[in-house]
Design a protein around this motif. Structure first.
Motif, mmCIF file in Angstrom:
data_model
loop_
_atom_site.group_PDB
_atom_site.id
_atom_site.type_symbol
_atom_site.label_atom_id
_atom_site.label_comp_id
_atom_site.label_asym_id
_atom_site.label_seq_id
_atom_site.Cartn_x
_atom_site.Cartn_y
_atom_site.Cartn_z
ATOM 1 N N GLY A 146 36.142 31.075 39.787
ATOM 2 C CA GLY A 146 36.713 30.470 41.041
ATOM 3 C C GLY A 146 36.573 31.130 42.115
ATOM 4 N N ASP A 147 36.554 30.418 43.503
ATOM 5 C CA ASP A 147 36.393 31.003 44.720
ATOM 6 C C ASP A 147 37.138 32.298 45.180
ATOM 7 N N GLU A 148 38.497 32.454 44.634
ATOM 8 C CA GLU A 148 39.317 33.560 44.796
ATOM 9 C C GLU A 148 38.718 34.756 44.176
ATOM 10 N N GLU A 149 37.926 34.785 43.230
ATOM 11 C CA GLU A 149 37.527 35.870 42.302
ATOM 12 C C GLU A 149 36.292 36.481 42.691
ATOM 13 N N ILE A 150 35.459 36.053 43.681
ATOM 14 C CA ILE A 150 34.228 36.380 44.168
ATOM 15 C C ILE A 150 34.271 38.055 44.563
ATOM 16 N N TYR A 156 28.379 37.268 40.748
ATOM 17 C CA TYR A 156 29.413 36.333 40.582
ATOM 18 C C TYR A 156 29.066 35.019 41.508
ATOM 19 N N ILE A 157 28.876 33.842 41.052
ATOM 20 C CA ILE A 157 28.921 32.742 41.806
ATOM 21 C C ILE A 157 30.219 31.734 41.854
ATOM 22 N N SER A 158 30.483 30.926 42.788
ATOM 23 C CA SER A 158 31.644 30.151 42.892
ATOM 24 C C SER A 158 31.464 28.893 41.831
ATOM 25 N N GLN A 173 32.057 26.176 42.787
ATOM 26 C CA GLN A 173 31.831 25.228 43.720
ATOM 27 C C GLN A 173 30.368 25.286 44.249
ATOM 28 N N SER A 174 29.578 26.417 43.846
ATOM 29 C CA SER A 174 28.150 26.517 44.277
ATOM 30 C C SER A 174 27.323 25.392 43.538
#
Length: 63
Positions: free
Chosen positions: A12-16, A22-24, A26-27
């Motif tokens: 998730g975005d908040e875990e990067i 790590y990739i989002s 949403q990427s």
């Protein structure tokens, strides 16, 4: 074709937290990989043009 191998974790975005491995979720790369299996082809449009990747392993981490 170029022999390049990459390994990444879809999060998730908040875990990067600035991690390059790590990739989002949403990427474009993550979205292209979702639902794929080993030996599937993944096509991703990048700023440098269309790239084709092949999935050669999938690992799941629980907890």
């Amino acid at each position: 074709d170029e022999g390049e191998t990459i390994e990444f974790r879809i999060v998730g975005d908040e875990e990067i937290y600035g991690r390059k491995d790590y990739i989002s979720l949403q990427s474009p790369m993550a979205k292209a990989c979702l639902g794929k299996s080993i030996n599937d082809e993944v096509i991703v449009q990048t700023p440098l043009g269309r790239k084709i990747w092949y999935i050669n392993s999938i690992r799941y981490q629980s907890g």
